[in-house]
Design a protein around this motif. Structure first.
Motif, PDB file in Angstrom:
ATOM      1  N   TYR A   1       0.822  -1.210   0.000  1.00 40.39           N
ATOM      2  CA  TYR A   1       0.000   0.000   0.000  1.00 40.39           C
ATOM      3  C   TYR A   1       0.855   1.258   0.000  1.00 40.39           C
ATOM      4  O   TYR A   1       0.456   2.289  -0.559  1.00 40.39           O
ATOM      5  N   LYS A   2       2.065   1.192   0.612  1.00 41.78           N
ATOM      6  CA  LYS A   2       2.955   2.348   0.589  1.00 41.78           C
ATOM      7  C   LYS A   2       3.547   2.538  -0.806  1.00 41.78           C
ATOM      8  O   LYS A   2       3.728   3.673  -1.274  1.00 41.78           O
TER       9      LYS A   2
ATOM     10  N   LYS B   1       0.862   4.018  -2.881  1.00 40.00           N
ATOM     11  CA  LYS B   1       0.678   5.421  -2.528  1.00 40.00           C
ATOM     12  C   LYS B   1       1.681   6.305  -3.270  1.00 40.00           C
ATOM     13  O   LYS B   1       1.327   7.362  -3.802  1.00 40.00           O
TER      14      LYS B   1
ATOM     15  N   THR C   1      -4.798   2.334   0.668  1.00 37.20           N
ATOM     16  CA  THR C   1      -4.019   3.441   0.116  1.00 37.20           C
ATOM     17  C   THR C   1      -4.866   4.700   0.001  1.00 37.20           C
ATOM     18  O   THR C   1      -4.453   5.790   0.400  1.00 37.20           O
TER      19      THR C   1
ATOM     20  N   GLU D   1      -5.559   6.396   3.232  1.00 38.57           N
ATOM     21  CA  GLU D   1      -4.461   7.247   3.692  1.00 38.57           C
ATOM     22  C   GLU D   1      -4.472   8.595   2.971  1.00 38.57           C
ATOM     23  O   GLU D   1      -4.262   9.639   3.584  1.00 38.57           O
ATOM     24  N   LEU D   2      -4.737   8.562   1.657  1.00 41.02           N
ATOM     25  CA  LEU D   2      -4.770   9.808   0.895  1.00 41.02           C
ATOM     26  C   LEU D   2      -5.921  10.699   1.353  1.00 41.02           C
ATOM     27  O   LEU D   2      -5.796  11.924   1.373  1.00 41.02           O
TER      28      LEU D   2
END
Length: 252
Positions: free
Chosen positions: A15-16, A19, A56, A59-60
């Protein structure tokens, strides 16, 4: 969306990685108010699960980069670029995630007596030497950074003779010596390029640089490496994620 790749062998969580790739796509292709591609399209393009896509995007959303509107989709709210703190990634890994073609030039590898600064940063014993690896790093055929790694030689026997086995130093350390860096502290300052740096980076004399100093530590807290990296100010952006404020306790 253009095709980019997730490195499923990387230590960086999926997921990082996603991102980073989505932020690059947003920066290069979208404006505030534009819609982000739907989850199924992102899932198919990058070969990740729906759960990874949603984590992801969550987080955004939490960072204010995008916003969800019920029944309409996900839209760009801010074009800020965020590099999540808390993960040690190599320069090679960062560039690969962004789909850049990379190579290295002007490589210098030698053992040397450390300066007082290096000795203090790495907490070296009186007679301990370091291995110095100096490289000019290129992205898409353009010199971007001059990187110097000072490493404690006693942890990497034979490195001086064998040299760098891969494009990424950290991959070499992990695969050849089972050395995994668990923590690092960085300092960043702006300065102008020296004449030599200007020549190596193919920029005018006294151009702006972002100079990064990093000390990296092993799992047991032992300092292993000091990195000095001079990055072109017109090509390199450094982004840090900050979370909340520390509360100051007042004593009456």
């Amino acid at each position: 969306m253009s095709k980019s790749f997730i490195d499923k062998k990387s230590k960086l969580p999926l997921y990082k990685q996603l991102k980073i790739l989505l932020m690059r796509y947003i920066e290069e292709n979208l404006s505030e108010g534009d819609s982000l591609p739907i989850e199924s399209e992102i899932e198919k393009l990058y070969g990740v699960s729906r759960a990874t896509v949603r984590k992801t995007i969550d987080e955004l959303v939490s960072e204010g980069v995008v916003k969800r509107i019920q029944g309409k989709g996900t839209f760009i709210q801010s074009k800020k670029i965020v590099q999540t703190a808390g993960a040690i990634t190599s320069w090679t890994e960062e560039m690969r995630l962004r789909g850049k073609e990379i190579h290295t030039d002007n490589t210098l590898l030698l053992e040397l007596e450390p300066s007082q600064k290096i000795r203090e940063e790495l907490k070296l014993s009186p007679n301990e030497k370091v291995i110095c690896l100096k490289r000019t790093r290129y992205s898409d055929g353009e010199p971007i950074a001059i990187m110097i790694n000072y490493m404690r030689g006693k942890f990497i026997p034979g490195f001086l003779e064998k040299g760098l086995q891969r494009e990424s130093l950290y991959e070499t350390l992990e695969e050849e010596y089972n050395i995994r860096l668990e923590k690092a502290y960085e300092r960043i300052q702006a300065r102008v390029a020296t004449d030599l740096e200007a020549v190596e980076l193919q920029i005018p004399p006294e151009s702006a640089l972002l100079h990064l100093t990093r000390v990296s530590y092993l799992k047991d807290g032992t300092p292993f490496e000091l990195v000095e990296m001079s990055n072109r100010g017109d090509r390199y952006h450094y982004h840090i994620e900050l979370n909340g404020r520390n509360k100051i306790k007042h004593i009456n």
